[in-house]
Design an enzyme around this catalytic site. Structure first.
Site, PDB file in Angstrom:
ATOM      1  N   CYS A   2       0.858  -1.176   0.000  1.00  0.00           N
ATOM      2  CA  CYS A   2       0.000   0.000   0.000  1.00  0.00           C
ATOM      3  C   CYS A   2       0.900   1.233   0.000  1.00  0.00           C
ATOM      4  O   CYS A   2       2.100   1.128   0.169  1.00  0.00           O
ATOM      5  CB  CYS A   2      -0.851   0.041   1.269  1.00  0.00           C
ATOM      6  SG  CYS A   2      -1.793  -1.453   1.533  1.00  0.00           S
ATOM      7  N   ARG A  27       1.579   1.706  -6.056  1.00  0.00           N
ATOM      8  CA  ARG A  27       1.689   0.713  -4.979  1.00  0.00           C
ATOM      9  C   ARG A  27       0.352   0.032  -4.671  1.00  0.00           C
ATOM     10  O   ARG A  27       0.307  -0.933  -3.911  1.00  0.00           O
ATOM     11  CB  ARG A  27       2.203   1.385  -3.694  1.00  0.00           C
ATOM     12  CG  ARG A  27       3.555   2.015  -3.844  1.00  0.00           C
ATOM     13  CD  ARG A  27       4.013   2.610  -2.527  1.00  0.00           C
ATOM     14  NE  ARG A  27       4.135   1.577  -1.506  1.00  0.00           N
ATOM     15  CZ  ARG A  27       5.180   0.795  -1.341  1.00  0.00           C
ATOM     16  NH1 ARG A  27       6.225   0.926  -2.131  1.00  0.00           N
ATOM     17  NH2 ARG A  27       5.206  -0.115  -0.394  1.00  0.00           N
ATOM     18  N   TRP A  74      -3.779  -1.540  -1.233  1.00  0.00           N
ATOM     19  CA  TRP A  74      -3.802  -2.775  -2.021  1.00  0.00           C
ATOM     20  C   TRP A  74      -4.122  -3.855  -1.009  1.00  0.00           C
ATOM     21  O   TRP A  74      -3.289  -4.224  -0.195  1.00  0.00           O
ATOM     22  CB  TRP A  74      -2.460  -3.027  -2.713  1.00  0.00           C
ATOM     23  CG  TRP A  74      -2.463  -4.235  -3.569  1.00  0.00           C
ATOM     24  CD1 TRP A  74      -1.888  -5.437  -3.292  1.00  0.00           C
ATOM     25  CD2 TRP A  74      -3.085  -4.370  -4.852  1.00  0.00           C
ATOM     26  NE1 TRP A  74      -2.122  -6.305  -4.323  1.00  0.00           N
ATOM     27  CE2 TRP A  74      -2.839  -5.687  -5.292  1.00  0.00           C
ATOM     28  CE3 TRP A  74      -3.823  -3.524  -5.670  1.00  0.00           C
ATOM     29  CZ2 TRP A  74      -3.316  -6.163  -6.525  1.00  0.00           C
ATOM     30  CZ3 TRP A  74      -4.285  -3.995  -6.881  1.00  0.00           C
ATOM     31  CH2 TRP A  74      -4.034  -5.290  -7.300  1.00  0.00           C
ATOM     32  N   ASN A 100       0.970  -0.099   6.191  1.00  0.00           N
ATOM     33  CA  ASN A 100       1.301  -0.895   5.015  1.00  0.00           C
ATOM     34  C   ASN A 100       2.029  -2.128   5.517  1.00  0.00           C
ATOM     35  O   ASN A 100       3.018  -2.002   6.234  1.00  0.00           O
ATOM     36  CB  ASN A 100       2.213  -0.076   4.087  1.00  0.00           C
ATOM     37  CG  ASN A 100       2.821  -0.924   2.988  1.00  0.00           C
ATOM     38  OD1 ASN A 100       2.190  -1.853   2.503  1.00  0.00           O
ATOM     39  ND2 ASN A 100       4.044  -0.598   2.597  1.00  0.00           N
ATOM     40  N   GLY A 101       1.520  -3.312   5.172  1.00  0.00           N
ATOM     41  CA  GLY A 101       2.188  -4.535   5.613  1.00  0.00           C
ATOM     42  C   GLY A 101       1.172  -5.548   6.108  1.00  0.00           C
ATOM     43  O   GLY A 101      -0.016  -5.449   5.797  1.00  0.00           O
ATOM     44  N   GLU A 484       6.552 -21.259 -18.763  1.00  0.00           N
ATOM     45  CA  GLU A 484       6.469 -19.870 -18.308  1.00  0.00           C
ATOM     46  C   GLU A 484       7.635 -19.044 -18.864  1.00  0.00           C
ATOM     47  O   GLU A 484       7.449 -17.894 -19.269  1.00  0.00           O
ATOM     48  CB  GLU A 484       6.427 -19.826 -16.771  1.00  0.00           C
ATOM     49  CG  GLU A 484       6.426 -18.448 -16.165  1.00  0.00           C
ATOM     50  CD  GLU A 484       5.314 -17.505 -16.640  1.00  0.00           C
ATOM     51  OE1 GLU A 484       4.392 -17.957 -17.333  1.00  0.00           O
ATOM     52  OE2 GLU A 484       5.411 -16.301 -16.339  1.00  0.00           O
ATOM     53  N   LYS A 488       7.082 -15.734 -21.171  1.00  0.00           N
ATOM     54  CA  LYS A 488       7.692 -14.434 -20.823  1.00  0.00           C
ATOM     55  C   LYS A 488       8.434 -13.886 -22.024  1.00  0.00           C
ATOM     56  O   LYS A 488       8.318 -12.724 -22.365  1.00  0.00           O
ATOM     57  CB  LYS A 488       8.701 -14.584 -19.670  1.00  0.00           C
ATOM     58  CG  LYS A 488       8.269 -14.527 -18.248  1.00  0.00           C
ATOM     59  CD  LYS A 488       7.468 -13.405 -17.740  1.00  0.00           C
ATOM     60  CE  LYS A 488       6.068 -13.339 -18.153  1.00  0.00           C
ATOM     61  NZ  LYS A 488       5.024 -14.048 -17.597  1.00  0.00           N
ATOM     62  N   HIS A 507      10.040 -36.180 -31.405  1.00  0.00           N
ATOM     63  CA  HIS A 507       8.826 -36.559 -32.131  1.00  0.00           C
ATOM     64  C   HIS A 507       8.422 -35.497 -33.147  1.00  0.00           C
ATOM     65  O   HIS A 507       7.275 -35.474 -33.592  1.00  0.00           O
ATOM     66  CB  HIS A 507       7.695 -36.830 -31.139  1.00  0.00           C
ATOM     67  CG  HIS A 507       8.007 -37.987 -30.231  1.00  0.00           C
ATOM     68  ND1 HIS A 507       8.018 -39.294 -30.665  1.00  0.00           N
ATOM     69  CD2 HIS A 507       8.384 -38.031 -28.928  1.00  0.00           C
ATOM     70  CE1 HIS A 507       8.367 -40.092 -29.670  1.00  0.00           C
ATOM     71  NE2 HIS A 507       8.598 -39.344 -28.592  1.00  0.00           N
ATOM     72  N   LYS A 606      -3.381  -6.235 -19.141  1.00  0.00           N
ATOM     73  CA  LYS A 606      -3.017  -6.843 -17.853  1.00  0.00           C
ATOM     74  C   LYS A 606      -4.052  -7.866 -17.425  1.00  0.00           C
ATOM     75  O   LYS A 606      -3.713  -8.923 -16.899  1.00  0.00           O
ATOM     76  CB  LYS A 606      -2.854  -5.745 -16.791  1.00  0.00           C
ATOM     77  CG  LYS A 606      -2.371  -6.262 -15.442  1.00  0.00           C
ATOM     78  CD  LYS A 606      -0.962  -6.834 -15.523  1.00  0.00           C
ATOM     79  CE  LYS A 606      -0.514  -7.511 -14.251  1.00  0.00           C
ATOM     80  NZ  LYS A 606       0.610  -8.435 -14.473  1.00  0.00           N
TER      81      LYS A 606
END
Ligand code: AGP
Length: 611
Positions: A2, A27, A74, A100-101, A484, A488, A507, A606
């Site tokens: 946050c 944030r 957040w 925050n945390g 992944e 990316k 193959h 996103k």
């Protein structure tokens, strides 16, 4: 993650705090609020949603005091609602804080405070702190905060105020960031430097375990044990955009480097010895014991995290597990037997295909468990249980830290379910738990090590940037990581790449391997190590240029490869959390060498909320 902001000075606090919060929106932005000391009372304005909603409230009526605190959220505990928005106050509104945390022992503290007659207005962990501060107050805010945080464990940066001392802010930093800004007769506090740059460039970064008391004439810094702290401030020469990215050129790189913190946060308060506590999981042990099938559904990176989960759940729990792309699943006619669990994995919790696939299995009787990064997202609304991933706001379209957090969520689930089912004995459970706890440090050292994984990835990235087609191979969990790594690379570099199980090459795809074709192999799984080496020899014999991701102490791999990206050794089961890191960096540097728009690749969004 946050954003918090505080102000003490001669000017009206609200507009300064709002401006600072705008600079901290990177944030998190699911709700916001301010509290201002105004004429002997604390005036608060709070609103769920983006910061404009708070701005509208302040336009209608802004408190006019000259000391205040603000927050852009957040969510980690409790949905993004007005009630859960910060600041939080005690019922008498004599104390207010922003935080925050994560407060690790929040359940215990809340139970204790509730038993003592305290009532709560929100579902947040933060609110327990303001109750503790009110409880501890006997005329000195700094002492009350010191005693209150002494009872809390976890990661936090917090700023507190009280009507009893209307010219004082007290702030503490424990892991979560906090910066002090020194203006002309005014002082600022913020989670990040960007929030300060409109007012001052003279800053001081607080360190863990430090506390600051700010009044109009004085800034007093000390450690939580009372030892005075003397540290010089410094001048910042970044612009706001650079500051938002923490000095990194792109959010993607910043987010890759945040992974040690993300893993640590994901484990915080959830792993105690081998005991796993997941806040929003409500099933009982009987459900875990009777589990007959696990479905995993997701798209893109989240699906790749699920592929690793499938390998891991089957291997560890011996429960048949099927990972299905959600867009495929939604038009299938899946056979859902009794006692099944569906893990729907989604960073955003809003991906239309994932919502549809998850719903279908839920309607057919499977218990739906959301693994998501966004508290209160659509997926959580019809899930039976939720495991939040605690990656914080992810801005880069190319997902990195959210992937790692999804892996950790699945490891925690496996550790918990495995013990209930009796398939993980104490020794094995302890090995997994210890290896999990070591991960933040290992990823940190991987990213910091002297020979420089980032440098190596930059060097190799520059070479790969010249190529047209790049192949990724691996077996089992290494194959999951290869998928992944390949995604990316293609999504930000626009080069063609594909991933396949190492045994599949012969193959068909082997026909495409010629002199200089890049093949990237992930080889960490000891039970299939030699088999993957055979595949390597096949591509080498056709002239491939091979880059391997392998453990530090693997002395054999270099005989079959051109370059090796080394990772610290861990249990093979946990290797994806480490082996993905060099591949993320490699993708980043290929795209960077090609001069591309890394954080917002063409044609992509996103979160994909349409079919
Ligand atoms: C990955 O880098 C992409 N952003 C994409 O594949 C993403 O993972 C996918 O769209 C799923 O998103 P979600 O996790 O928000 O559901």
């Amino acid at each position: 993650m946050c954003g918090i902001m505080g102000y003490v000075g001669p000017r009206p606090a609200s507009p300064i705090i709002l401006q600072g919060l705008k600079r901290l929106e990177y944030r998190g932005y699911d709700s916001a609020g301010v509290a201002v000391a105004d004429d002997g009372v604390i005036e608060m304005r709070k609103a769920a949603g983006k910061l404009e909603r708070l701005a509208d409230l302040l336009d209608e009526s802004a408190p006019s005091g000259r000391l205040g605190i603000g927050h852009t959220r957040w969510a980690t505990h409790g949905a993004p609602t007005d009630e859960n928005a910060h600041p939080h106050a005690d019922p008498e509104q004599a104390f207010a804080i922003v935080h925050n945390g994560i407060i690790e022992n929040f359940f215990e503290l809340k139970a204790e405070l509730t038993a003592a007659g305290r009532t709560f207005a929100s579902e947040t962990d933060t609110e327990v702190l303001v109750h503790l501060i009110a409880d501890e107050y006997d005329g000195d805010l700094a002492e009350a905060v010191r005693r209150a945080v002494g009872r809390a464990t976890g990661a936090y940066a917090l700023v507190a105020m009280t009507v009893h001392e209307p010219d004082t802010l007290v702030a503490v930093r424990m892991i979560s960031p906090l910066v002090i800004g020194f203006g002309d007769g005014e002082t600022f506090l913020a989670s990040g430097i960007p929030a300060l740059l409109d007012h001052t460039r003279e800053v001081l970064v607080m360190e863990d375990g430090e506390m600051v008391t700010i009044t109009p004439g004085e800034v007093r810094m000390e450690k939580l044990d009372g030892t005075p702290v003397e540290r010089e401030s410094f001048e910042v020469d970044w612009d706001v955009e650079q500051a938002e990215k923490g000095g990194y050129p792109h959010f993607m790189l910043k987010e890759i480097f945040e992974q040690p913190r993300v893993i640590a946060d994901s484990l915080l308060g959830r792993l105690d010895g081998t005991d796993v506590t997941l806040e929003d999981v409500t099933w009982d042990e009987e459900f875990e014991r009777s589990l007959e099938k696990i479905w995993i559904t997701a798209c893109g990176t989240a699906f790749h995290a699920g592929l690793a989960g499938k390998e891991m759940f089957e291997g560890l729990l011996r429960v048949p597990t099927e990972a299905v792309y959600a867009h495929e699943l939604r038009y299938r006619d899946p056979i859902v037997g009794p006692n099944s669990m569906t893990l729907a994995i989604s960073q955003s919790g809003e991906t239309a295909d994932t919502l549809a696939g998850a719903r279908l299995l839920h309607e057919r009787g499977s218990r739906l468990v959301a693994i998501t990064n966004v508290v209160g997202s659509a997926l959580t609304h019809y899930s039976d249980d939720v495991v939040y991933t605690r990656a914080g706001l992810e801005i880069s379209v190319a997902s990195t830290k959210a992937y790692t957090a999804m892996l950790i969520a699945q490891y925690l689930l496996a550790l918990r379910i495995g013990q209930s089912r009796g398939v993980l004995d104490t020794a094995m459970a302890m090995d997994v738990a210890r290896a999990l706890e070591a991960l933040p440090g290992q990823v940190e050292s991987l990213l910091k090590r002297e020979e420089g994984i980032d440098e190596m990835a930059r060097y190799l990235g520059a070479q790969l940037a010249e190529k047209d087609d790049i192949y990724f191979i691996g077996r089992g969990l290494d194959y999951a990581v290869a998928t992944e790594g390949s995604l990316k690379l293609k999504e930000i570099s626009y080069l063609h790449s594909e991933a396949m199980p190492a045994g599949e090459l012969k193959h068909g795809t082997l026909a495409l391997i010629t002199e200089g074709t890049p093949v990237i192999v992930v080889n960490t799984q000891q039970h299939v190590y030699d088999k993957t080496v055979s595949a390597l020899q096949e591509v080498k014999a056709r002239g491939a240029s091979v880059i391997a991701v392998a453990y530090d102490d693997d002395t054999e791999i270099e005989h079959y490869t051109d370059h090796v990206l080394r990772i610290p050794r861990t249990m093979d089961l946990l290797s994806p959390a480490l082996s993905i890191v060099p591949l993320q960096l490699l993708a980043y540097h290929v795209a960077d060498t090609r001069g591309l728009e890394i954080d917002q690749p063409r044609n992509l969004a996103k979160s994909v909320t349409v079919e």
